[in-house]
Write a protein that holds these residues in place. Structure first.
Motif, PDB file in Angstrom:
ATOM      1  N   TYR A 255      25.462 -24.134  32.992  1.00 44.85           N
ATOM      2  CA  TYR A 255      24.195 -24.215  33.718  1.00 44.85           C
ATOM      3  C   TYR A 255      23.058 -23.604  32.899  1.00 44.85           C
ATOM      4  CZ  TYR A 255      26.769 -25.590  37.928  1.00 44.85           C
ATOM      5  OH  TYR A 255      27.550 -26.252  38.829  1.00 44.85           O
ATOM      6  N   ASP A 256      23.362 -22.465  32.236  1.00 48.17           N
ATOM      7  CA  ASP A 256      22.334 -21.828  31.401  1.00 48.17           C
ATOM      8  C   ASP A 256      21.928 -22.759  30.257  1.00 48.17           C
ATOM      9  OD1 ASP A 256      22.374 -19.602  32.973  1.00 48.17           O
ATOM     10  OD2 ASP A 256      23.694 -18.433  31.664  1.00 48.17           O
ATOM     11  N   LEU A 257      22.951 -23.383  29.624  1.00 50.38           N
ATOM     12  CA  LEU A 257      22.655 -24.313  28.526  1.00 50.38           C
ATOM     13  C   LEU A 257      21.847 -25.508  29.026  1.00 50.38           C
ATOM     14  CD1 LEU A 257      26.000 -24.347  26.504  1.00 50.38           C
ATOM     15  CD2 LEU A 257      23.795 -23.479  25.733  1.00 50.38           C
ATOM     16  N   GLN A 258      22.236 -26.026  30.213  1.00 46.37           N
ATOM     17  CA  GLN A 258      21.512 -27.170  30.771  1.00 46.37           C
ATOM     18  C   GLN A 258      20.063 -26.791  31.069  1.00 46.37           C
ATOM     19  OE1 GLN A 258      23.695 -28.836  34.114  1.00 46.37           O
ATOM     20  NE2 GLN A 258      25.630 -28.600  33.031  1.00 46.37           N
ATOM     21  N   HIS A 259      19.900 -25.597  31.665  1.00 43.19           N
ATOM     22  CA  HIS A 259      18.537 -25.143  31.973  1.00 43.19           C
ATOM     23  C   HIS A 259      17.728 -24.956  30.687  1.00 43.19           C
ATOM     24  CE1 HIS A 259      15.250 -23.077  33.961  1.00 43.19           C
ATOM     25  NE2 HIS A 259      15.384 -22.069  33.108  1.00 43.19           N
ATOM     26  N   SER A 260      18.375 -24.327  29.695  1.00 39.98           N
ATOM     27  CA  SER A 260      17.699 -24.124  28.413  1.00 39.98           C
ATOM     28  C   SER A 260      17.361 -25.460  27.760  1.00 39.98           C
ATOM     29  CB  SER A 260      18.585 -23.285  27.474  1.00 39.98           C
ATOM     30  OG  SER A 260      17.962 -23.108  26.225  1.00 39.98           O
ATOM     31  N   TYR A 261      18.313 -26.400  27.804  1.00 40.74           N
ATOM     32  CA  TYR A 261      18.088 -27.737  27.244  1.00 40.74           C
ATOM     33  C   TYR A 261      16.884 -28.395  27.902  1.00 40.74           C
ATOM     34  CZ  TYR A 261      18.633 -32.779  26.711  1.00 40.74           C
ATOM     35  OH  TYR A 261      18.398 -34.110  26.489  1.00 40.74           O
ATOM     36  N   GLU A 262      16.861 -28.388  29.235  1.00 40.39           N
ATOM     37  CA  GLU A 262      15.784 -29.063  29.966  1.00 40.39           C
ATOM     38  C   GLU A 262      14.440 -28.385  29.704  1.00 40.39           C
ATOM     39  OE1 GLU A 262      16.953 -29.213  34.041  1.00 40.39           O
ATOM     40  OE2 GLU A 262      18.734 -30.458  33.653  1.00 40.39           O
ATOM     41  N   THR A 263      14.466 -27.034  29.654  1.00 39.04           N
ATOM     42  CA  THR A 263      13.221 -26.305  29.401  1.00 39.04           C
ATOM     43  C   THR A 263      12.684 -26.605  28.004  1.00 39.04           C
ATOM     44  OG1 THR A 263      13.908 -24.508  30.874  1.00 39.04           O
ATOM     45  CG2 THR A 263      12.166 -24.015  29.284  1.00 39.04           C
ATOM     46  N   ARG A 264      13.584 -26.590  27.029  1.00 30.46           N
ATOM     47  CA  ARG A 264      13.152 -26.765  25.642  1.00 30.46           C
ATOM     48  C   ARG A 264      12.744 -28.201  25.336  1.00 30.46           C
ATOM     49  NH1 ARG A 264      17.492 -23.338  22.109  1.00 30.46           N
ATOM     50  NH2 ARG A 264      16.265 -24.204  20.379  1.00 30.46           N
ATOM     51  N   LEU A 332      35.533 -30.981  33.306  1.00 26.45           N
ATOM     52  CA  LEU A 332      34.466 -30.972  34.308  1.00 26.45           C
ATOM     53  C   LEU A 332      33.592 -32.216  34.163  1.00 26.45           C
ATOM     54  CD1 LEU A 332      33.450 -27.213  34.039  1.00 26.45           C
ATOM     55  CD2 LEU A 332      34.987 -28.270  35.698  1.00 26.45           C
ATOM     56  N   LYS A 333      32.878 -32.503  35.223  1.00 27.40           N
ATOM     57  CA  LYS A 333      32.022 -33.687  35.249  1.00 27.40           C
ATOM     58  C   LYS A 333      30.967 -33.611  34.150  1.00 27.40           C
ATOM     59  CE  LYS A 333      28.962 -36.325  38.313  1.00 27.40           C
ATOM     60  NZ  LYS A 333      28.323 -36.362  39.652  1.00 27.40           N
ATOM     61  N   ASP A 334      30.752 -34.737  33.469  1.00 22.35           N
ATOM     62  CA  ASP A 334      29.807 -34.785  32.358  1.00 22.35           C
ATOM     63  C   ASP A 334      28.380 -34.553  32.856  1.00 22.35           C
ATOM     64  OD1 ASP A 334      28.855 -35.059  29.816  1.00 22.35           O
ATOM     65  OD2 ASP A 334      28.781 -37.243  29.865  1.00 22.35           O
ATOM     66  N   TYR A 335      27.559 -33.974  31.989  1.00 24.61           N
ATOM     67  CA  TYR A 335      26.148 -33.711  32.301  1.00 24.61           C
ATOM     68  C   TYR A 335      25.279 -34.806  31.708  1.00 24.61           C
ATOM     69  CZ  TYR A 335      21.485 -31.710  31.645  1.00 24.61           C
ATOM     70  OH  TYR A 335      20.124 -31.517  31.622  1.00 24.61           O
ATOM     71  N   GLU A 336      24.451 -35.382  32.548  1.00 25.52           N
ATOM     72  CA  GLU A 336      23.483 -36.380  32.100  1.00 25.52           C
ATOM     73  C   GLU A 336      22.085 -35.829  32.341  1.00 25.52           C
ATOM     74  OE1 GLU A 336      23.961 -38.996  30.425  1.00 25.52           O
ATOM     75  OE2 GLU A 336      26.160 -38.986  30.547  1.00 25.52           O
ATOM     76  N   PRO A 337      21.268 -35.668  31.293  1.00 21.48           N
ATOM     77  CA  PRO A 337      19.920 -35.107  31.463  1.00 21.48           C
ATOM     78  C   PRO A 337      19.094 -35.937  32.444  1.00 21.48           C
ATOM     79  CG  PRO A 337      20.508 -35.238  29.139  1.00 21.48           C
ATOM     80  CD  PRO A 337      21.555 -36.012  29.886  1.00 21.48           C
ATOM     81  N   PRO A 338      18.190 -35.270  33.175  1.00 21.48           N
ATOM     82  CA  PRO A 338      17.323 -35.993  34.115  1.00 21.48           C
ATOM     83  C   PRO A 338      16.424 -36.988  33.366  1.00 21.48           C
ATOM     84  CG  PRO A 338      17.236 -33.611  34.471  1.00 21.48           C
ATOM     85  CD  PRO A 338      17.947 -33.826  33.187  1.00 21.48           C
ATOM     86  N   ILE A 339      15.918 -37.953  34.111  1.00 18.60           N
ATOM     87  CA  ILE A 339      14.984 -38.921  33.537  1.00 18.60           C
ATOM     88  C   ILE A 339      13.755 -38.166  33.024  1.00 18.60           C
ATOM     89  CG2 ILE A 339      13.479 -40.880  34.044  1.00 18.60           C
ATOM     90  CD1 ILE A 339      15.496 -41.768  36.142  1.00 18.60           C
TER      91      ILE A 339
END
Length: 619
Positions: A255-264, A332-339
């Motif tokens: 979740y931290d990586l996903q949040h960091s990814y989306e923020t960056r 775990l279920k794969d993560y797909e970045p938001p549009i």
């Protein structure tokens, strides 16, 4: 407790340990415990019950209350056959050995059961049975410097190994650091008591069984196996806890990586969009300094900001890969970045940035080229205008005619025409600096440079000043009727020569030099008085002042005879005069040159024939 006189100590120790091991299983099922392995296994019933418990299956029909020896033997045979069916090898033991109560063989049988049903399932790092159990003990106590487990005998007789296992799994039960290493009995007693009362490990041995120099290996192994099974349950709970903890860590990290990814990626996309917008709306002021600054800013962007974005883009891409890999690793279920935050959209945005860079570079280059071209044209237009105006002044000066006063008025008008030329030349100087700043060396629109036109302007100003002085002097000379043309020409020539500032006036030093060239030499004090008298309160001596003074001092020297006499004095009686004679009498070089042009050589050609010259002028 049954004792075995005249038997080895290990028999008594194993009997106690194996008996308690047997009863720990029987009592757990509510079955009457065994009191004596010599007699209580002889009918086979307790043995069958033990096997059904540890084997977790029924052995079928057997005589529950055998009376006859044959019934007892048949029960024992059922038990032994079951053991063999489980693939357990039995050596040198038969039904009659158990029926007859052979304690050593019964202990051997129980040891075989303990090995196969309690210890064989122990597996640590690829090792099984004894080695696996020993490795488990070593791994659990590796951090305890005063514990070294190398076997299932002497390694346990100081009690520290048991205390270490307790501290490792139940640190709440024991203060290991407060133990006295020399109190083996106290340590063993404490460990066995806590294990039995707090952990539920059957106390298969007594303190004295462990305290001996070399405890019985099989008894220790049997007892330690109970510790393994008891703490394995705790290990499983700990493992489950660690698994849950690891899962939470993985999810939290993901979740931290996903949040960091989306923020960056969002920030990077915004930065790219802002940069493109700033280029689209950028305005050029039209000056080279502005164009150069924008070009420098663009170069700085490419060498610093863009490189940081390239690094960020690479890290963002790697980050998404790490997220997917981590999630896949744990199923775990794969993560797909938001549009709006996908790598595909980042690639599109990046392509737009590269395209915008190309347009920006092209626009900057075109602008700088246009600015340079406009500078050339503006410089040429100004330079050509200055040249035309200066040429116009020169032409007008040549075309002067009419009365002296009219000519004087016309020259002053012409002089005023140079005022705007000065301003244009100042502008031209600035344009020259702009061209140098822009590294523009060639200009096909003009042949003039600032230095050329500045020189020509000075010449034009000098020509005007000389023309005004000449006209003013002519006006003055016109009124001087008592001077001969030769005298007037001589005096005017001397005045112009010493008028170094071209102001049509002489300062005291210039005035003194002019008089000296005409043969009028005064002391310093006399010169001060003469200068003050001649200038009549003005700062300097004007041409009119100078002519009037010369009229005063030459009134009795203006005849041709007097001039001829002067030439003869300079020539020291010779019929000719040399340049050396003239220079020795302080006649200025320009006048000497002038005399050389208008006088002819004497017959000997040793000098100038001043006699013929004067005769020609005076006739």
């Amino acid at each position: 407790m049954t004792t075995f006189p005249a038997t080895p100590a290990w028999v008594a120790t194993q009997h106690k340990a194996f008996l308690r091991w047997t009863n720990s299983h029987l009592e757990a099922r509510g079955i009457t415990s065994v009191r004596n392995l010599h007699s209580d296994f002889s009918d086979g019933v307790k043995l069958i019950q033990l096997l059904e418990i540890i084997g977790n299956e029924s052995l079928g029909r057997y005589a529950a209350r055998p009376k006859l020896r044959v019934q007892k033997a048949e029960n024992v045979i059922v038990a032994l056959e079951y053991i063999r069916r489980r693939g357990i090898q039995l050596y040198n033991i038969g039904a009659e050995d158990i029926v007859d109560g052979n304690v050593k063989l019964i202990l051997g049988l129980l040891w075989t059961l303990i090995l196969n049903f309690s210890i064989s399932e122990i597996n640590a790092e690829g090792h099984t049975a004894k080695e696996g159990l020993l490795l488990w003990c070593q791994r659990k106590t590796v951090l305890y410097d005063d514990v070294e487990i190398t076997d299932f005998s002497a390694s346990w007789n100081n009690g520290l190994a048991f205390c270490a296992l307790l501290d490792r799994h139940r640190p709440d039960l024991i203060d290991y650091d407060s133990l006295d290493n020399s109190d083996a009995k106290g340590n063993i007693e404490l460990a066995l008591k806590l294990a039995s009362e707090e952990v539920g490990i059957p106390q298969l041995l007594d303190v004295e069984d462990v305290l001996v120099a070399k405890p019985d290996e099989r008894s220790i192994m049997t007892y330690v196996a109970h510790w393994f099974h008891a703490f394995s349950a705790l290990d499983k709970i700990e493992t489950a806890g660690r698994r849950v903890e690891k899962f939470v860590e993985v999810m939290s990290s993901s979740y931290d990586l996903q949040h960091s990814y989306e923020t960056r990626i969002k920030k990077l996309l915004e930065n790219i969009a802002d940069q493109i917008k700033s280029w689209d709306t950028a305005v050029f002021s039209g000056t080279y300094s502005d164009g150069r600054k924008q070009n420098q800013d663009f170069s700085k962007y490419k060498s610093h900001l863009k490189r940081s974005w390239i690094a960020e883009k690479t890290e963002i891409t790697s980050m998404l890969g790490n997220i997917k890999t981590k999630l896949a690793t744990y199923g775990l279920k794969d993560y797909e970045p938001p549009i709006g935050m996908t790598l595909a959209e980042l690639d599109v945005s990046w392509k737009h940035l590269v395209q915008a860079e190309g347009l920006r570079s092209k626009r900057i280059n075109e602008t700088i080229r246009d600015i340079k071209e406009n500078l050339r044209k503006k410089f040429a237009e100004t330079a050509n205008t200055v040249a035309e105006k200066i040429d116009s002044v020169s032409i007008q000066l040549v075309q002067l005619d009419g009365e002296l006063e009219d000519q004087q008025s016309q020259v002053k008008k012409i002089e005023r025409q140079l005022e705007p030329v000065k301003d244009l030349l100042a502008a031209l100087k600035k344009l020259t600096g702009d061209l140098e700043e822009a590294n523009v060396e060639e200009n096909d629109y003009t042949v003039y440079s600032y230095d050329d036109l500045q020189y020509e302007l000075k010449l034009a100003q000098s020509a005007i000043a000389k023309k005004l002085s000449f006209i003013e002097n002519q006006i003055v000379a016109r009124s001087m009727t008592n001077l001969t043309p030769i005298q007037l020409e001589e005096f005017e020539s001397v005045f112009r020569y010493f008028d170094k500032r071209q102001q049509n006036s002489l300062e005291e030093v210039e005035f003194a030099a002019a008089l000296a060239s005409l043969g009028l030499v005064y002391s310093e004090d006399e010169m001060h008085e003469v200068f003050d008298d001649v200038r009549e309160g003005e700062p300097t001596v004007s041409f009119e002042h100078f002519i009037r003074y010369m009229v005063d001092v030459t009134e009795d020297q203006n005849t041709a005879e007097q001039v001829l006499q002067s030439f003869m004095e300079i020539a020291e009686g010779k019929p000719y005069i040399t340049e050396f004679d003239l220079r020795n009498s302080l006649v200025p070089d320009p006048m000497i040159e002038q005399l050389g042009e208008i006088m002819s050589k004497d017959e000997t050609e040793q000098g100038l024939d001043y006699i013929k010259f004067m005769e020609k002028l005076c006739i």
